[in-house]
Design a protein around this motif. Structure first.
Motif, PDB file in Angstrom:
ATOM      1  N   VAL A   3      23.414  -9.250   9.190  1.00  0.00           N
ATOM      2  CA  VAL A   3      24.381  -8.261   8.701  1.00  0.00           C
ATOM      3  C   VAL A   3      25.130  -8.784   7.474  1.00  0.00           C
ATOM      4  CG1 VAL A   3      26.477  -6.998   9.288  1.00  0.00           C
ATOM      5  CG2 VAL A   3      24.633  -7.166  10.957  1.00  0.00           C
ATOM      6  N   GLN A   6      23.035  -8.464   4.463  1.00  0.00           N
ATOM      7  CA  GLN A   6      22.936  -7.061   4.059  1.00  0.00           C
ATOM      8  C   GLN A   6      24.189  -6.623   3.306  1.00  0.00           C
ATOM      9  OE1 GLN A   6      21.321  -4.091   6.858  1.00  0.00           O
ATOM     10  NE2 GLN A   6      21.300  -5.787   8.334  1.00  0.00           N
ATOM     11  N   ILE A   7      25.346  -7.059   3.789  1.00  0.00           N
ATOM     12  CA  ILE A   7      26.608  -6.709   3.124  1.00  0.00           C
ATOM     13  C   ILE A   7      26.658  -7.330   1.727  1.00  0.00           C
ATOM     14  CG2 ILE A   7      29.120  -7.037   3.187  1.00  0.00           C
ATOM     15  CD1 ILE A   7      28.887  -6.750   6.267  1.00  0.00           C
ATOM     16  N   SER A  11      26.694  -5.090  -1.491  1.00  0.00           N
ATOM     17  CA  SER A  11      27.825  -5.208  -2.412  1.00  0.00           C
ATOM     18  C   SER A  11      27.352  -5.539  -3.824  1.00  0.00           C
ATOM     19  CB  SER A  11      28.795  -6.288  -1.919  1.00  0.00           C
ATOM     20  OG  SER A  11      29.323  -5.935  -0.667  1.00  0.00           O
ATOM     21  N   ILE A 109      22.466  -1.603   7.267  1.00  0.00           N
ATOM     22  CA  ILE A 109      23.688  -1.749   6.459  1.00  0.00           C
ATOM     23  C   ILE A 109      23.373  -1.484   4.990  1.00  0.00           C
ATOM     24  CG2 ILE A 109      25.553  -3.325   5.780  1.00  0.00           C
ATOM     25  CD1 ILE A 109      25.662  -2.540   8.722  1.00  0.00           C
ATOM     26  N   MET A 113      25.279   1.051   2.428  1.00  0.00           N
ATOM     27  CA  MET A 113      25.814   0.615   1.137  1.00  0.00           C
ATOM     28  C   MET A 113      25.273   1.478  -0.012  1.00  0.00           C
ATOM     29  SD  MET A 113      27.970  -1.761   1.808  1.00  0.00           S
ATOM     30  CE  MET A 113      28.290  -2.684   0.332  1.00  0.00           C
TER      31      MET A 113
END
Length: 142
Positions: A3, A6-7, A11, A109, A113
């Motif tokens: 995770v 993925q963030i 981002s 995720i 995003m």
């Protein structure tokens, strides 16, 4: 894909798309100010043509961002081929989200995003268009 990763990727994707969109909008505004395409002395036809061109430029910026998202999904192994990542990015970026193509849990995720990126970029586009129309209509006698 964890995770946190993925963030981070999501981002970074958002940042790249935002910088691209800001660059496009900034150059557009600079060009408009330098050439004063919406001066009261300009014909309505000229202003309509310039407005149409601006819409195409903004649409082009969104299209490039969708392809960047699709490339990110493809390179991360989230979706195979080229059609599925493009289609998924398009329906997610525009927040339509049909649900016929979904990401596995290791990439979900990233999908969220992409959606956030689309919402923010369309918000910027809306602000530019509203500002433009406010200026055009403010100079015209209705």
């Amino acid at each position: 894909m964890p995770v946190l990763l993925q963030i981070v990727f999501g981002s970074a994707l958002l940042l790249v798309c935002a910088m691209l969109h800001i660059l496009v909008i900034g150059r557009m505004v600079r060009h408009l100010r330098h050439h004063d395409h919406f001066d009261a002395s300009r014909s309505t036809r000229h202003q309509m043509i310039v407005t149409g061109a601006l819409f195409l430029v903004l649409l082009g910026s969104h299209t490039v961002q969708i392809y960047i998202s699709a490339f990110t999904l493809w390179i991360s192994g989230a979706l195979p081929g080229y059609e599925a990542p493009i289609y998924y990015s398009l329906v997610t970026y525009t927040t339509v989200g049909y649900g016929d193509v979904v990401l596995d849990p290791e990439h979900r995720i990233m999908g969220a995003m992409i959606s956030v990126t689309g919402i923010l970029m369309f918000g910027m586009t809306t602000a530019v268009v509203v500002g433009l129309f406010t200026r055009i209509l403010g100079e015209k006698d209705l």
